[in-house]
Design a protein around this motif. Structure first.
Motif, PDB file in Angstrom:
ATOM      1  N   PHE A  45      42.019  35.474  44.645  1.00  0.00           N
ATOM      2  CA  PHE A  45      41.476  36.701  45.211  1.00  0.00           C
ATOM      3  C   PHE A  45      42.077  36.980  46.582  1.00  0.00           C
ATOM      4  O   PHE A  45      42.359  38.137  46.922  1.00  0.00           O
ATOM      5  CB  PHE A  45      39.949  36.659  45.291  1.00  0.00           C
ATOM      6  CG  PHE A  45      39.344  38.031  45.378  1.00  0.00           C
ATOM      7  CD1 PHE A  45      39.082  38.769  44.242  1.00  0.00           C
ATOM      8  CD2 PHE A  45      39.077  38.608  46.612  1.00  0.00           C
ATOM      9  CE1 PHE A  45      38.558  40.053  44.317  1.00  0.00           C
ATOM     10  CE2 PHE A  45      38.555  39.887  46.706  1.00  0.00           C
ATOM     11  CZ  PHE A  45      38.292  40.612  45.550  1.00  0.00           C
ATOM     12  N   ASP A  46      42.294  35.937  47.377  1.00  0.00           N
ATOM     13  CA  ASP A  46      42.979  36.124  48.660  1.00  0.00           C
ATOM     14  C   ASP A  46      44.369  36.707  48.436  1.00  0.00           C
ATOM     15  O   ASP A  46      44.819  37.594  49.186  1.00  0.00           O
ATOM     16  CB  ASP A  46      43.081  34.792  49.406  1.00  0.00           C
ATOM     17  CG  ASP A  46      41.742  34.332  49.967  1.00  0.00           C
ATOM     18  OD1 ASP A  46      40.871  35.191  50.207  1.00  0.00           O
ATOM     19  OD2 ASP A  46      41.567  33.111  50.144  1.00  0.00           O
ATOM     20  N   SER A  54      33.182  36.504  40.846  1.00  0.00           N
ATOM     21  CA  SER A  54      34.241  36.025  39.953  1.00  0.00           C
ATOM     22  C   SER A  54      33.957  34.605  39.484  1.00  0.00           C
ATOM     23  O   SER A  54      34.186  34.265  38.319  1.00  0.00           O
ATOM     24  CB  SER A  54      35.599  36.087  40.656  1.00  0.00           C
ATOM     25  OG  SER A  54      35.957  37.425  40.930  1.00  0.00           O
ATOM     26  N   ARG A  55      33.440  33.764  40.383  1.00  0.00           N
ATOM     27  CA  ARG A  55      33.101  32.394  39.978  1.00  0.00           C
ATOM     28  C   ARG A  55      31.956  32.398  38.964  1.00  0.00           C
ATOM     29  O   ARG A  55      31.965  31.632  37.989  1.00  0.00           O
ATOM     30  CB  ARG A  55      32.734  31.558  41.210  1.00  0.00           C
ATOM     31  CG  ARG A  55      33.911  31.315  42.156  1.00  0.00           C
ATOM     32  CD  ARG A  55      33.573  30.230  43.171  1.00  0.00           C
ATOM     33  NE  ARG A  55      32.464  30.597  44.037  1.00  0.00           N
ATOM     34  CZ  ARG A  55      32.588  31.207  45.209  1.00  0.00           C
ATOM     35  NH1 ARG A  55      33.795  31.541  45.655  1.00  0.00           N
ATOM     36  NH2 ARG A  55      31.524  31.487  45.942  1.00  0.00           N
ATOM     37  N   GLU A  62      34.029  37.835  50.143  1.00  0.00           N
ATOM     38  CA  GLU A  62      33.269  36.646  49.754  1.00  0.00           C
ATOM     39  C   GLU A  62      32.346  36.935  48.578  1.00  0.00           C
ATOM     40  O   GLU A  62      32.198  36.103  47.672  1.00  0.00           O
ATOM     41  CB  GLU A  62      32.471  36.106  50.942  1.00  0.00           C
ATOM     42  CG  GLU A  62      33.325  35.448  51.998  1.00  0.00           C
ATOM     43  CD  GLU A  62      34.231  34.359  51.424  1.00  0.00           C
ATOM     44  OE1 GLU A  62      33.718  33.508  50.664  1.00  0.00           O
ATOM     45  OE2 GLU A  62      35.434  34.373  51.716  1.00  0.00           O
ATOM     46  N   LYS A  83      34.426  37.071  45.413  1.00  0.00           N
ATOM     47  CA  LYS A  83      34.777  35.725  44.967  1.00  0.00           C
ATOM     48  C   LYS A  83      33.597  35.067  44.253  1.00  0.00           C
ATOM     49  O   LYS A  83      33.755  34.430  43.203  1.00  0.00           O
ATOM     50  CB  LYS A  83      35.200  34.868  46.163  1.00  0.00           C
ATOM     51  CG  LYS A  83      36.535  35.238  46.773  1.00  0.00           C
ATOM     52  CD  LYS A  83      36.828  34.340  47.971  1.00  0.00           C
ATOM     53  CE  LYS A  83      38.160  34.667  48.612  1.00  0.00           C
ATOM     54  NZ  LYS A  83      38.422  33.819  49.806  1.00  0.00           N
ATOM     55  N   ASP A 118      39.238  31.546  44.173  1.00  0.00           N
ATOM     56  CA  ASP A 118      39.204  31.971  45.576  1.00  0.00           C
ATOM     57  C   ASP A 118      40.609  32.236  46.106  1.00  0.00           C
ATOM     58  O   ASP A 118      40.855  33.249  46.773  1.00  0.00           O
ATOM     59  CB  ASP A 118      38.516  30.901  46.427  1.00  0.00           C
ATOM     60  CG  ASP A 118      37.010  30.832  46.184  1.00  0.00           C
ATOM     61  OD1 ASP A 118      36.479  31.725  45.495  1.00  0.00           O
ATOM     62  OD2 ASP A 118      36.377  29.879  46.678  1.00  0.00           O
TER      63      ASP A 118
END
Length: 318
Positions: free
Chosen positions: A221-222, A277-278, A271, A274, A218
């Motif tokens: 990605f930010d 990606s998780r 979101e 993310k 997370d």
């Protein structure tokens, strides 16, 4: 692990550093390459694409200047890069780097690349039981025509080859592209032998605690957004490429593209990216537990460097 304890560092022809996205394997590779006169070789199916430096977390320019890097950003997003092509590219690179006396350190999140490197590329891969069971359950809820539509969306080549009523082969094709990211058609066309015997490699999986890993995903990605990921996707969109190309399916690209088109709010797109990606990291770990169980597992990049350095120490005096 496959490298026996009696093996000296000078016997190790290459270091293989695997792990899920954002695990810290690239940082470990960078430190090892700087310490042992190595060259970092990409083993990630998305970091080959020239136009996607930010979203694929490719090494930055300072890192590339610090130590040699190979196979990063060398392929156009308009191309379909495959595991078979990667094997051919890597075989040539390994020969070149050994001739120069440099230690290849292969790192990336594409487990299939490592498996193909050390075992060869079979015409059909093994599928982890978790993926097979998931598709069995999913297929039971859909008609065969709906399954064929799903296959057409992610693997149009196999969808065209298969009879739309052949449920069993359609599900098999879906399992393969889900587990490996590679079409069954490519598997069948690119059967190759192993390039590097596993006994000549030092094999390490960097696998942080899952909650820690998800938090890192997370945060990263930010950071990608702050670095200009939206502009990167805008530039890729301007190329007007088919959406079924691998580069267009890179994590973050579909979601940020939807935001740029005004189809979803920017924060919603972020979101979702993310979350995807998780989920991808979870699949990477599932793959590693299935196919890399006998590798040396560590929790972070520091432990990877410590372990590898101890095994490679005599290269400095050899």
């Amino acid at each position: 692990m496959l490298v026996e304890d009696r093996q000296s560092g000078s016997d190790i022809a290459a270091v293989l550093l695997a792990g899920p996205t954002a695990s810290g394997k690239s940082a470990a590779a960078l430190e090892l390459a700087a310490r042992f006169g190595g060259v970092i070789v990409n083993a990630d199916s998305m970091q080959v694409y020239e136009e996607l430096r930010i979203l694929t977390a490719r090494p930055n320019l300072d890192e590339e200047r610090l130590v040699p890097h190979r196979l990063y950003g060398t392929v156009s997003a308009a191309e379909r890069y495959s595991v078979g092509r990667w094997l051919k590219d890597v075989a040539a690179i390994l020969s070149e780097e050994w001739e120069r006396g440099r230690l290849p350190i292969l790192t990336g999140g594409t487990g299939l690349y490592f498996k193909a490197l050390t075992e060869g590329l079979a015409d059909t891969p093994e599928i982890p039981s978790a993926i097979r069971e998931r598709w069995e359950a999913h297929a039971g809820k859909l008609s065969v025509s709906e399954l064929h539509e799903e296959l057409a969306a992610c693997d149009p080549v196999m969808a065209e080859r298969l009879v739309p009523s052949d449920r069993q082969r359609i599900v098999r094709a879906l399992e393969i592209v889900d587990a490996t990211g590679v079409s069954l058609a490519e598997w069948q066309a690119e059967t190759q032998s192993a390039v590097l015997p596993p006994q000549r490699t030092l094999q390490i999986v960097v696998a942080p605690d899952r909650s820690e890993l998800y938090a890192k995903i997370d945060r990263r990605f930010d950071a990608m957004i702050a670095l200009g990921a939206l502009d990167e996707v805008r530039a890729v969109a301007a190329l007007d490429l088919p959406m079924d190309l691998p580069a267009m399916r890179a994590h973050g690209v579909p979601d940020l593209l939807a935001a740029l088109k005004g189809e979803v709010a920017r924060e919603e797109a972020i979101e979702k990216a993310k979350t995807m990606s998780r989920r991808y990291a979870k699949r990477q770990l599932t793959w590693a537990r299935r196919f890399m169980a006998d590798w040396h597992w560590v929790e972070n990049s520091a432990d990877a460097v410590t372990f590898a350095s101890a095994r490679l120490a005599d290269r400095m005096s050899g």
